[in-house]
Motif scaffolding. Structure first.
Motif, PDB file in Angstrom:
ATOM      1  N   GLU A  47     -60.999 -55.597  43.370  1.00 49.26           N
ATOM      2  CA  GLU A  47     -59.910 -55.004  44.133  1.00 49.26           C
ATOM      3  C   GLU A  47     -59.943 -53.491  43.944  1.00 49.26           C
ATOM      4  O   GLU A  47     -60.146 -53.006  42.826  1.00 49.26           O
ATOM      5  N   PRO A  48     -59.750 -52.725  45.014  1.00 49.15           N
ATOM      6  CA  PRO A  48     -59.763 -51.268  44.851  1.00 49.15           C
ATOM      7  C   PRO A  48     -58.586 -50.808  43.999  1.00 49.15           C
ATOM      8  O   PRO A  48     -57.504 -51.365  44.064  1.00 49.15           O
ATOM      9  N   ALA A  49     -58.854 -49.795  43.174  1.00 49.89           N
ATOM     10  CA  ALA A  49     -57.797 -49.209  42.358  1.00 49.89           C
ATOM     11  C   ALA A  49     -56.884 -48.386  43.257  1.00 49.89           C
ATOM     12  O   ALA A  49     -57.297 -47.882  44.288  1.00 49.89           O
ATOM     13  N   GLN A  50     -55.654 -48.287  42.843  1.00 52.86           N
ATOM     14  CA  GLN A  50     -54.694 -47.474  43.591  1.00 52.86           C
ATOM     15  C   GLN A  50     -55.055 -46.013  43.418  1.00 52.86           C
ATOM     16  O   GLN A  50     -55.175 -45.531  42.297  1.00 52.86           O
ATOM     17  N   PRO A  51     -55.252 -45.285  44.517  1.00 51.59           N
ATOM     18  CA  PRO A  51     -55.610 -43.870  44.384  1.00 51.59           C
ATOM     19  C   PRO A  51     -54.421 -43.057  43.882  1.00 51.59           C
ATOM     20  O   PRO A  51     -53.271 -43.463  44.064  1.00 51.59           O
ATOM     21  N   PRO A  52     -54.689 -41.928  43.266  1.00 51.93           N
ATOM     22  CA  PRO A  52     -53.583 -41.083  42.800  1.00 51.93           C
ATOM     23  C   PRO A  52     -52.894 -40.393  43.976  1.00 51.93           C
ATOM     24  O   PRO A  52     -53.488 -40.219  45.037  1.00 51.93           O
ATOM     25  N   LEU A  53     -51.647 -40.024  43.772  1.00 50.83           N
ATOM     26  CA  LEU A  53     -50.933 -39.123  44.683  1.00 50.83           C
ATOM     27  C   LEU A  53     -51.174 -37.752  44.067  1.00 50.83           C
ATOM     28  O   LEU A  53     -50.390 -37.251  43.282  1.00 50.83           O
ATOM     29  N   ALA A  54     -52.326 -37.177  44.388  1.00 49.18           N
ATOM     30  CA  ALA A  54     -52.892 -36.064  43.632  1.00 49.18           C
ATOM     31  C   ALA A  54     -52.329 -34.693  43.999  1.00 49.18           C
ATOM     32  O   ALA A  54     -52.496 -34.233  45.126  1.00 49.18           O
ATOM     33  N   ALA A  55     -51.695 -34.075  43.030  1.00 49.73           N
ATOM     34  CA  ALA A  55     -51.302 -32.670  43.116  1.00 49.73           C
ATOM     35  C   ALA A  55     -52.259 -31.885  42.216  1.00 49.73           C
ATOM     36  O   ALA A  55     -52.969 -32.471  41.400  1.00 49.73           O
ATOM     37  N   THR A  56     -52.293 -30.584  42.399  1.00 51.25           N
ATOM     38  CA  THR A  56     -53.189 -29.743  41.601  1.00 51.25           C
ATOM     39  C   THR A  56     -52.404 -28.677  40.858  1.00 51.25           C
ATOM     40  O   THR A  56     -51.574 -27.995  41.445  1.00 51.25           O
ATOM     41  N   ARG A  57     -52.688 -28.567  39.544  1.00 50.83           N
ATOM     42  CA  ARG A  57     -52.157 -27.453  38.743  1.00 50.83           C
ATOM     43  C   ARG A  57     -53.261 -26.398  38.652  1.00 50.83           C
ATOM     44  O   ARG A  57     -54.426 -26.722  38.436  1.00 50.83           O
ATOM     45  N   TYR A  58     -52.891 -25.145  38.836  1.00 47.13           N
ATOM     46  CA  TYR A  58     -53.851 -24.033  38.820  1.00 47.13           C
ATOM     47  C   TYR A  58     -53.773 -23.278  37.499  1.00 47.13           C
ATOM     48  O   TYR A  58     -52.830 -23.464  36.710  1.00 47.13           O
ATOM     49  N   GLU A  59     -54.728 -22.420  37.266  1.00 45.66           N
ATOM     50  CA  GLU A  59     -54.768 -21.625  36.029  1.00 45.66           C
ATOM     51  C   GLU A  59     -53.486 -20.828  35.833  1.00 45.66           C
ATOM     52  O   GLU A  59     -53.082 -20.562  34.708  1.00 45.66           O
ATOM     53  N   SER A  60     -52.815 -20.453  36.926  1.00 43.67           N
ATOM     54  CA  SER A  60     -51.559 -19.698  36.835  1.00 43.67           C
ATOM     55  C   SER A  60     -50.383 -20.562  36.407  1.00 43.67           C
ATOM     56  O   SER A  60     -49.312 -20.047  36.095  1.00 43.67           O
ATOM     57  N   GLY A  61     -50.539 -21.896  36.428  1.00 49.18           N
ATOM     58  CA  GLY A  61     -49.453 -22.817  36.126  1.00 49.18           C
ATOM     59  C   GLY A  61     -48.768 -23.357  37.374  1.00 49.18           C
ATOM     60  O   GLY A  61     -48.014 -24.318  37.297  1.00 49.18           O
ATOM     61  N   ALA A  62     -49.020 -22.750  38.520  1.00 47.52           N
ATOM     62  CA  ALA A  62     -48.446 -23.234  39.779  1.00 47.52           C
ATOM     63  C   ALA A  62     -49.041 -24.597  40.118  1.00 47.52           C
ATOM     64  O   ALA A  62     -50.168 -24.910  39.741  1.00 47.52           O
ATOM     65  N   ILE A  63     -48.259 -25.410  40.828  1.00 45.89           N
ATOM     66  CA  ILE A  63     -48.694 -26.746  41.241  1.00 45.89           C
ATOM     67  C   ILE A  63     -48.453 -26.880  42.738  1.00 45.89           C
ATOM     68  O   ILE A  63     -47.396 -26.510  43.234  1.00 45.89           O
ATOM     69  N   THR A  64     -49.459 -27.429  43.462  1.00 43.93           N
ATOM     70  CA  THR A  64     -49.285 -27.676  44.891  1.00 43.93           C
ATOM     71  C   THR A  64     -49.650 -29.112  45.218  1.00 43.93           C
ATOM     72  O   THR A  64     -50.469 -29.735  44.547  1.00 43.93           O
ATOM     73  N   TYR A  65     -49.034 -29.603  46.265  1.00 42.38           N
ATOM     74  CA  TYR A  65     -49.417 -30.887  46.850  1.00 42.38           C
ATOM     75  C   TYR A  65     -49.501 -30.691  48.345  1.00 42.38           C
ATOM     76  O   TYR A  65     -48.513 -30.252  48.946  1.00 42.38           O
ATOM     77  N   PRO A  66     -50.634 -30.982  48.975  1.00 44.18           N
ATOM     78  CA  PRO A  66     -51.894 -31.349  48.340  1.00 44.18           C
ATOM     79  C   PRO A  66     -52.526 -30.148  47.645  1.00 44.18           C
ATOM     80  O   PRO A  66     -52.068 -29.016  47.819  1.00 44.18           O
ATOM     81  N   GLY A  67     -53.562 -30.424  46.883  1.00 45.11           N
ATOM     82  CA  GLY A  67     -54.265 -29.355  46.203  1.00 45.11           C
ATOM     83  C   GLY A  67     -55.131 -28.545  47.152  1.00 45.11           C
ATOM     84  O   GLY A  67     -55.447 -28.983  48.252  1.00 45.11           O
ATOM     85  N   HIS A  68     -55.471 -27.356  46.738  1.00 51.61           N
ATOM     86  CA  HIS A  68     -56.324 -26.467  47.525  1.00 51.61           C
ATOM     87  C   HIS A  68     -57.407 -25.893  46.609  1.00 51.61           C
ATOM     88  O   HIS A  68     -57.277 -25.934  45.388  1.00 51.61           O
ATOM     89  N   SER A  69     -58.449 -25.321  47.194  1.00 54.45           N
ATOM     90  CA  SER A  69     -59.549 -24.777  46.393  1.00 54.45           C
ATOM     91  C   SER A  69     -59.142 -23.502  45.659  1.00 54.45           C
ATOM     92  O   SER A  69     -59.736 -23.153  44.639  1.00 54.45           O
ATOM     93  N   ILE A  70     -58.122 -22.809  46.151  1.00 52.02           N
ATOM     94  CA  ILE A  70     -57.584 -21.614  45.508  1.00 52.02           C
ATOM     95  C   ILE A  70     -56.063 -21.756  45.442  1.00 52.02           C
ATOM     96  O   ILE A  70     -55.429 -22.123  46.428  1.00 52.02           O
ATOM     97  N   GLY A  71     -55.468 -21.429  44.290  1.00 53.59           N
ATOM     98  CA  GLY A  71     -54.029 -21.568  44.098  1.00 53.59           C
ATOM     99  C   GLY A  71     -53.227 -20.462  44.747  1.00 53.59           C
ATOM    100  O   GLY A  71     -53.789 -19.494  45.285  1.00 53.59           O
ATOM    101  N   PRO A  72     -51.883 -20.583  44.694  1.00 52.25           N
ATOM    102  CA  PRO A  72     -51.009 -19.592  45.333  1.00 52.25           C
ATOM    103  C   PRO A  72     -51.227 -18.165  44.843  1.00 52.25           C
ATOM    104  O   PRO A  72     -51.045 -17.225  45.585  1.00 52.25           O
TER     105      PRO A  72
END
Length: 135
Positions: free
Chosen positions: A12-37
């Motif tokens: 059975e496939p595993a449940q995928p994450p509801l993935a947000a990204t934390r950046y080196e600055s500490g900011a978090i975005t959903y969805p994630g991006h290759s460069i933070g705010p």
């Protein structure tokens, strides 16, 4: 669809994450991006499925695209991740919700009907995702 195996070894496939990204600055975005705010690099993935959120606002769409349920209840929700606010837009499981209600992400295999609309059902399109359920 997620092709990972579940943690219990079944096919059975595993449940995928509801993935947000934390950046080196500490900011978090959903969805994630290759460069933070602040122009910083991604540092960590955070699974928002492990958190609850608060409904900021919601609406119901009655004129939906082909293959999308009708009516379609949508909300902007806000997660609190270690004191950082992270907002997401998504479908609700019900219209029995008010601004300020607490919700949790609920995984569903099909957010819309595959093959209805411009994408072929066998395309690389992911049809699964999360809805928000009041708790």
């Amino acid at each position: 669809m997620n092709d990972d195996l579940s943690t219990d070894g079944t096919t059975e496939p595993a449940q995928p994450p509801l993935a947000a990204t934390r950046y080196e600055s500490g900011a978090i975005t959903y969805p994630g991006h290759s460069i933070g705010p602040e122009g910083t690099e991604p540092a960590e993935e955070i699974d928002l499925a492990d958190y609850t959120a608060e409904v900021v606002t919601w609406t119901t769409s009655t004129a939906t695209p082909p293959g999308v349920r009708q009516p379609n209840h949508l909300a902007i929700v806000e997660f609190d991740v270690d004191g950082e606010s992270v907002r997401a837009l998504g479908q609700l499981t019900t219209d029995e919700v008010e601004s300020g209600d607490e919700v949790r992400p609920v995984y569903v295999e099909e957010l819309r009907e595959p093959g209805v609309g411009i994408k072929d059902a066998e395309s690389a399109q992911d049809w699964d995702g999360y809805r928000f359920e009041p708790i």
